[in-house]
Design an enzyme around this catalytic site. Structure first.
Site, PDB file in Angstrom:
ATOM      1  N   HIS A 122       0.829  -1.217   0.000  1.00 17.37           N
ATOM      2  CA  HIS A 122       0.000   0.000   0.000  1.00 17.37           C
ATOM      3  C   HIS A 122       0.863   1.266   0.000  1.00 17.37           C
ATOM      4  O   HIS A 122       0.680   2.160  -0.830  1.00 17.37           O
ATOM      5  CB  HIS A 122      -0.914  -0.013   1.229  1.00 17.37           C
ATOM      6  CG  HIS A 122      -1.832   1.161   1.322  1.00 17.37           C
ATOM      7  ND1 HIS A 122      -3.121   1.139   0.852  1.00 17.37           N
ATOM      8  CD2 HIS A 122      -1.648   2.412   1.832  1.00 17.37           C
ATOM      9  CE1 HIS A 122      -3.696   2.312   1.065  1.00 17.37           C
ATOM     10  NE2 HIS A 122      -2.813   3.102   1.666  1.00 17.37           N
ATOM     11  N   GLU A 123       1.811   1.313   0.934  1.00 20.03           N
ATOM     12  CA  GLU A 123       2.654   2.510   1.037  1.00 20.03           C
ATOM     13  C   GLU A 123       3.604   2.636  -0.155  1.00 20.03           C
ATOM     14  O   GLU A 123       3.930   3.743  -0.585  1.00 20.03           O
ATOM     15  CB  GLU A 123       3.439   2.493   2.345  1.00 20.03           C
ATOM     16  CG  GLU A 123       2.574   2.506   3.602  1.00 20.03           C
ATOM     17  CD  GLU A 123       1.662   3.721   3.681  1.00 20.03           C
ATOM     18  OE1 GLU A 123       1.988   4.770   3.064  1.00 20.03           O
ATOM     19  OE2 GLU A 123       0.606   3.617   4.328  1.00 20.03           O
ATOM     20  N   HIS A 137       1.863   4.496  -2.850  1.00 12.47           N
ATOM     21  CA  HIS A 137       1.958   5.951  -2.646  1.00 12.47           C
ATOM     22  C   HIS A 137       3.349   6.457  -3.045  1.00 12.47           C
ATOM     23  O   HIS A 137       3.475   7.464  -3.761  1.00 12.47           O
ATOM     24  CB  HIS A 137       1.720   6.287  -1.164  1.00 12.47           C
ATOM     25  CG  HIS A 137       0.313   6.092  -0.703  1.00 12.47           C
ATOM     26  ND1 HIS A 137      -0.780   6.504  -1.428  1.00 12.47           N
ATOM     27  CD2 HIS A 137      -0.179   5.544   0.445  1.00 12.47           C
ATOM     28  CE1 HIS A 137      -1.884   6.215  -0.759  1.00 12.47           C
ATOM     29  NE2 HIS A 137      -1.546   5.621   0.387  1.00 12.47           N
TER      30      HIS A 137
END
Length: 445
Positions: A31-32, A35
């Protein structure tokens, strides 16, 4: 459920925690990283990439100046961008104002709207991509059943399999012709339960008749984490031979007995690798997706059945596997949204919403069933995390996207004071939801 019942022996507790941390760390990293990498492609500079919160245990700074770190509390993570006040990506006003124009372009707050929106959306999108790729890989490794129906391996049963052998192609059962698995399952619904049936098979190019057991025996093919069956000690491969002293031959007979119990404790006679034993368990009320949409409440013990045999398989082509992976991800998203709606409207119990303890228990149970089960669980949880983050709640990615949508329409970002108020409300809502889910973990059956 009492708090003490959640704490097994020390080794089991540590296994559950370890499985939960591994699953969560994989999902958070993906997820990170979504980003981070999209921000980098968009010209936004990341200062810190962290797995976990709190004191830093390990860290390394790369050539772009980003500090990669592992922190002591492995229950989340964050990417801190240039100009942020902290992990929540709030603007650090003084340091931001001190930057020149070129440096401001490298911050989240000074980047164009498209770059900010793409960076925020990338986290959930990468979670969905992880799910699709994992499901696709599992489908490729496990393969898809060959057509027509062909026996790969026969499952261990308390009685001899009579005339069936691996490699046999099944042409008919009890006089009902079958051409493929769709026809096989359709035709088998109508046959009477019997301990012995006549199979028409093709073996070495020759058609012949042999005797065999009922094609859907009461064998444990899968177990649901935290279910009555798993809590009682049943294992995959167990064969249920009797319910409350009444012998059964088919899985449907077990289903009928469970449905008729209405939660009353049952005694199952089980055959396990040559050993016979008894298990006592009480079915539990569960809400399940209905065949035509919506949910239905049923009494269940949390086990699934299967065929008498494992089908012979073949590897699907990558595009087919990818499509199946995408469909599985879509199915989970659809069921999750439907379940949430039915909980909000009171159609199903709010106990279906689980928190960190429930997720940790499921992680440990999935890991105990093998690597393939644990990897599948990671993909399911990744889909859930991606979906949750898209909800339009301030502090979540979906909330930031809602602010960006407002900015695109209004031509300016929301007022800083309004933003702070909405973020506070969003945080309160999120903490309330987490508290409610934790309460369910502790007190729901």
């Amino acid at each position: 459920m009492s708090l003490t019942s959640l704490i097994p022996e020390f080794g089991g507790l540590m296994w559950t925690i370890a499985a939960f941390v591994v699953a969560l760390s994989v999902i958070v990293f993906v997820h990170e990283y979504g980003h981070y990498i999209v921000a980098r492609w968009s010209g936004i500079r990341a200062e810190v990439f962290s797995i976990g919160f709190g004191p830093v245990l390990l860290s390394r700074t790369d050539r772009r100046g980003t500090q990669w770190q592992v922190a002591a509390l492995p229950f989340g993570g964050f990417v801190k961008f240039l100009g942020d006040a902290g992990a929540a990506s709030d603007k650090a006003a003084e340091s931001y104002e001190a930057l020149d124009a070129a440096s401001r372009r490298q911050t989240m707050h000074g980047a164009p709207l498209w770059a900010r929106a793409a960076t925020v959306a990338a986290g959930p999108v990468f979670n969905f991509i992880l799910s699709i790729l994992v499901f696709s890989a599992i489908f490729m490794v496990q393969g898809t059943p060959k057509e027509p129906v062909e026996i790969g391996t026969l499952k261990a049963m308390p009685e001899a399999q009579q005339g069936l052998l691996p490699g046999d192609r099944i042409l008919a059962v009890a006089g009902r012709e079958v051409d493929d698995y769709a026809g096989f399952f359709n035709e088998m619904r109508g046959i009477d339960v019997a301990s012995g049936l006549t199979y028409e098979i093709e073996r070495d190019g020759v058609r012949r008749s042999v005797e065999g057991p009922f094609p859907f025996p009461p064998v444990v093919d899968g177990l649901q984490a935290g279910s009555a069956a798993m809590d009682a000690g049943l294992r995959i491969g167990d064969v249920i031979t009797a319910v409350d002293g009444r012998a059964i031959t088919a899985f449907r007979e077990l289903q009928d007995a469970v449905a008729a119990s209405e939660g009353r404790e049952m005694v199952l006679d089980v055959w396990r690798a040559g050993e016979r034993m008894e298990f006592a368990l009480a079915p539990r009320r569960m809400d399940l997706p209905g065949a035509e949409g919506g949910f239905e409440t049923r009494w269940l013990i949390g086990m699934t059945g299967g065929l008498l045999f494992t089908p012979a398989t073949e590897m699907p082509d990558p595009l087919t596997a990818l499509g199946d992976g995408a469909e599985q991800t879509r199915f989970i998203i659809g069921n999750s949204l439907s379940g949430l709606w039915h909980m909000l409207t009171g159609a199903i119990s709010s106990c279906n919403l689980r928190g960190p303890i429930g997720i940790a228990e499921t992680s440990g149970a999935a890991a105990s069933q093998g690597a393939d089960s644990f990897i599948w669980f990671i993909a399911v949880l990744s889909t859930a995390v991606g979906l949750l983050n898209l909800f339009p709640i301030p502090v979540l990615d979906g909330g930031h996207l809602a602010f960006f949508a407002y900015e695109a329409v209004a031509g300016r970002p929301p007022n800083d004071r309004v933003m702070r108020i909405l973020m506070t409300i969003g945080l309160a809502l999120l903490l309330t939801l987490m508290g409610f889910a934790l309460t369910n973990d502790l007190f729901c059956p």
